[in-house]
Each structure stands twice: as C-alpha cells, then as structure tokens.
Design a protein around this motif. Structure first.
Motif, PDB file in Angstrom:
ATOM      1  N   ALA A  94       0.780  -1.241  -0.496  1.00 43.75           N
ATOM      2  CA  ALA A  94       0.008  -0.033  -0.169  1.00 43.75           C
ATOM      3  C   ALA A  94       1.102   1.445  -0.161  1.00 43.75           C
ATOM      4  N   SER A  95       1.986   1.154   0.432  1.00 44.64           N
ATOM      5  CA  SER A  95       2.525   1.965   0.879  1.00 44.64           C
ATOM      6  C   SER A  95       3.326   2.776  -0.548  1.00 44.64           C
ATOM      7  N   ASP A  96       3.447   1.906  -1.439  1.00 47.56           N
ATOM      8  CA  ASP A  96       3.539   2.205  -3.041  1.00 47.56           C
ATOM      9  C   ASP A  96       3.415   2.507  -3.883  1.00 47.56           C
ATOM     10  N   GLN A  97       1.893   2.741  -3.652  1.00 46.19           N
ATOM     11  CA  GLN A  97       0.627   3.263  -4.674  1.00 46.19           C
ATOM     12  C   GLN A  97       0.704   4.306  -4.084  1.00 46.19           C
ATOM     13  N   SER A 100     -25.189  31.442   7.715  1.00 44.48           N
ATOM     14  CA  SER A 100     -25.045  32.813   6.521  1.00 44.48           C
ATOM     15  C   SER A 100     -23.497  32.712   5.773  1.00 44.48           C
ATOM     16  N   GLN A 101     -22.568  32.468   6.351  1.00 44.57           N
ATOM     17  CA  GLN A 101     -21.121  31.965   6.336  1.00 44.57           C
ATOM     18  C   GLN A 101     -20.702  30.770   6.139  1.00 44.57           C
ATOM     19  N   GLU A 102     -18.986  30.714   4.769  1.00 44.99           N
ATOM     20  CA  GLU A 102     -18.744  29.143   4.552  1.00 44.99           C
ATOM     21  C   GLU A 102     -17.436  29.343   5.534  1.00 44.99           C
ATOM     22  N   VAL A 103     -16.986  28.355   5.138  1.00 40.31           N
ATOM     23  CA  VAL A 103     -15.319  27.687   6.153  1.00 40.31           C
ATOM     24  C   VAL A 103     -15.408  26.676   5.026  1.00 40.31           C
ATOM     25  N   ASN A 104     -13.605  26.935   5.078  1.00 44.83           N
ATOM     26  CA  ASN A 104     -13.436  26.238   3.717  1.00 44.83           C
ATOM     27  C   ASN A 104     -12.933  25.217   5.320  1.00 44.83           C
ATOM     28  N   VAL A 105     -12.774  23.746   4.822  1.00 40.11           N
ATOM     29  CA  VAL A 105     -12.133  23.573   5.234  1.00 40.11           C
ATOM     30  C   VAL A 105     -10.507  22.346   4.618  1.00 40.11           C
ATOM     31  N   GLU A 106      -9.910  22.666   4.551  1.00 37.31           N
ATOM     32  CA  GLU A 106      -7.914  22.224   3.713  1.00 37.31           C
ATOM     33  C   GLU A 106      -7.625  20.887   4.498  1.00 37.31           C
ATOM     34  N   VAL A 107      -7.437  19.962   3.610  1.00 38.20           N
ATOM     35  CA  VAL A 107      -6.959  18.575   3.502  1.00 38.20           C
ATOM     36  C   VAL A 107      -5.356  18.566   3.015  1.00 38.20           C
ATOM     37  N   ALA A 108      -3.553  18.788   3.722  1.00 35.85           N
ATOM     38  CA  ALA A 108      -2.820  18.036   3.122  1.00 35.85           C
ATOM     39  C   ALA A 108      -2.588  16.917   3.444  1.00 35.85           C
ATOM     40  N   VAL A 109      -1.638  16.790   2.510  1.00 33.83           N
ATOM     41  CA  VAL A 109      -1.602  15.094   1.036  1.00 33.83           C
ATOM     42  C   VAL A 109      -0.753  15.522   0.940  1.00 33.83           C
ATOM     43  N   ASP A 110       0.218  14.121   0.446  1.00 34.81           N
ATOM     44  CA  ASP A 110       1.103  13.385   0.029  1.00 34.81           C
ATOM     45  C   ASP A 110       0.694  11.962  -0.677  1.00 34.81           C
ATOM     46  N   ALA A 111       1.942  11.127  -1.391  1.00 33.10           N
ATOM     47  CA  ALA A 111       1.269  11.104  -2.542  1.00 33.10           C
ATOM     48  C   ALA A 111       0.488   9.672  -1.775  1.00 33.10           C
ATOM     49  N   ASP A 112       1.090   9.303  -1.212  1.00 34.59           N
ATOM     50  CA  ASP A 112       0.681   7.918  -0.155  1.00 34.59           C
ATOM     51  C   ASP A 112       0.336   8.445   1.155  1.00 34.59           C
ATOM     52  N   ARG A 113      -0.159   9.235   2.083  1.00 32.54           N
ATOM     53  CA  ARG A 113      -1.147  10.184   2.837  1.00 32.54           C
ATOM     54  C   ARG A 113      -1.690  11.177   3.583  1.00 32.54           C
ATOM     55  N   ILE A 114      -2.220  11.063   4.237  1.00 31.37           N
ATOM     56  CA  ILE A 114      -2.577  12.764   4.556  1.00 31.37           C
ATOM     57  C   ILE A 114      -2.002  13.407   5.858  1.00 31.37           C
ATOM     58  N   ASN A 115      -1.413  14.153   5.540  1.00 30.43           N
ATOM     59  CA  ASN A 115      -0.990  14.598   6.441  1.00 30.43           C
ATOM     60  C   ASN A 115      -1.914  15.751   8.166  1.00 30.43           C
ATOM     61  N   ALA A 138     -12.988  17.341  -0.459  1.00 29.29           N
ATOM     62  CA  ALA A 138     -11.681  17.370   0.189  1.00 29.29           C
ATOM     63  C   ALA A 138     -10.392  16.270  -0.880  1.00 29.29           C
ATOM     64  N   LEU A 139     -10.815  15.231  -0.585  1.00 28.29           N
ATOM     65  CA  LEU A 139      -9.731  14.306  -0.898  1.00 28.29           C
ATOM     66  C   LEU A 139     -10.125  13.508  -1.557  1.00 28.29           C
ATOM     67  N   ASP A 140     -12.121  14.052  -2.680  1.00 23.68           N
ATOM     68  CA  ASP A 140     -12.051  13.166  -3.698  1.00 23.68           C
ATOM     69  C   ASP A 140     -11.128  14.401  -4.537  1.00 23.68           C
ATOM     70  N   LYS A 141     -11.222  15.497  -4.493  1.00 19.17           N
ATOM     71  CA  LYS A 141     -10.104  16.372  -5.515  1.00 19.17           C
ATOM     72  C   LYS A 141      -8.791  15.772  -5.432  1.00 19.17           C
ATOM     73  N   ALA A 142      -8.192  15.352  -4.309  1.00 16.74           N
ATOM     74  CA  ALA A 142      -6.382  15.014  -4.403  1.00 16.74           C
ATOM     75  C   ALA A 142      -6.030  13.161  -4.840  1.00 16.74           C
ATOM     76  N   ALA A 143      -7.432  12.909  -4.843  1.00 19.05           N
ATOM     77  CA  ALA A 143      -7.017  11.634  -5.250  1.00 19.05           C
ATOM     78  C   ALA A 143      -6.759  11.737  -7.292  1.00 19.05           C
ATOM     79  N   ALA A 144      -5.409  10.586  -6.559  1.00 21.58           N
ATOM     80  CA  ALA A 144      -4.870   9.898  -7.722  1.00 21.58           C
ATOM     81  C   ALA A 144      -5.741   9.423  -9.463  1.00 21.58           C
ATOM     82  N   GLU A 145      -5.732   9.425 -10.368  1.00 22.12           N
ATOM     83  CA  GLU A 145      -6.759   8.634 -10.941  1.00 22.12           C
ATOM     84  C   GLU A 145      -6.046   7.422 -11.057  1.00 22.12           C
ATOM     85  N   PRO A 146      -7.177   5.912 -11.353  1.00 20.95           N
ATOM     86  CA  PRO A 146      -6.233   4.840 -11.477  1.00 20.95           C
ATOM     87  C   PRO A 146      -5.824   4.611 -12.608  1.00 20.95           C
TER      88      PRO A 146
END
Length: 145
Positions: free
Chosen positions: A45-48, A64-79, A137-145
């Motif tokens: 799993a770590s090689d993928q 009435s306000q919007e808040v952004n949730v930010e997700v920082a990711v590496d190639a194989d993990r959520i930081n 946010a993770l869907d945006k970050a997902a690498a295409e298979p």
C-alpha cells in the motif's frame, strides 16, 4: 481360427500436422493460465500513489458564512486537516465545530481512512458535515487509477 493382422498406414504429413496442432493447443492453454492467474506479488500500500500531493479544500456552509476545510496530503498519506476562514462569530455560533474537527483529524490521520470513525452523540451532525467536506477535498486530491 485365423488371425488377421491389420496394418494401419499413416502418412508422415498427417503425423506432423497432428503434432503441430497438439503443440499449439498446449501452448495456448499455458498462455491462458499465465495471463489469467491471480497476482501474488501485489505492490504494498505504501508503494501505491493514492493522492496527488498538495493542499486541497472544500467549502462548508455554516449559517450564512462559508468555511473552508483544507486537507494536506502526500502521495500516500493524509498529513493534516484544518479549517480556514473560521471567524470568531462562527466559532461562537457553532462551538462544536473546532472540537469535532480535532477529533476527526486525529482519527483520520491515524487510520488514513474516513471509514469507521467514531464521534460523540452530541456532535454527530457537526461531525458528519465536516466529514463530508473532508471527503470532498480528498476526492479532489485522489490520483486517477
């Protein structure tokens, strides 16, 4: 009783053709086994590559306000997972947002998954809303298979 000997005459051309077809049949069967056997040495799993490295955000509407949730990711993990543009008025109006996000962040960073998370009953809806924003946010970050 007389025994009669039967003589079978085979032509060399017929024997050669039969041997060639048997050889091709065996080769085809072997090829099919090689092509469709299950792979035993699947990469770990770590090689993928699960994500495209970066910081991705998804908006969450609170009142009435919007808040952004930010997700920082590496190639194989959520930081990390954080909330941006969280004003004092939103924090005051929605006091369960920050503790729920901290709880979800700890669980997601530990398990590297958004599945089977637990959250307190009193912050169930807040946690579900935050989890939906994190998954977007993770869907945006997902690498295409």
């Amino acid at each position: 009783m007389s025994s009669r000997t039967k003589i079978v005459v085979l032509r060399m051309k017929e024997i050669i053709y039969t041997a060639i077809f048997i050889g091709l049949g065996i080769l085809l069967v072997m090829l099919l086994f090689i092509m469709f056997r299950p792979k035993k040495d699947a990469p770990a799993a770590s090689d993928q590559v699960l994500y495209i490295p970066g910081v991705y955000s998804a908006s969450l509407k609170l009142g009435s306000q919007e808040v952004n949730v930010e997700v920082a990711v590496d190639a194989d993990r959520i930081n990390s997972i954080s909330m941006v543009h969280l004003s004092d008025s939103v924090a005051t109006m929605y006091p369960l947002v920050q503790p729920s996000l901290t709880n979800l962040t700890n669980q997601i960073c530990d398990t590297q998954s958004t599945e089977n998370l637990s959250y307190p009953e009193e912050s169930r809806y807040t946690s579900q809303a935050l989890l939906q924003a994190i998954e977007r946010a993770l869907d945006k970050a997902a690498a295409e298979p």
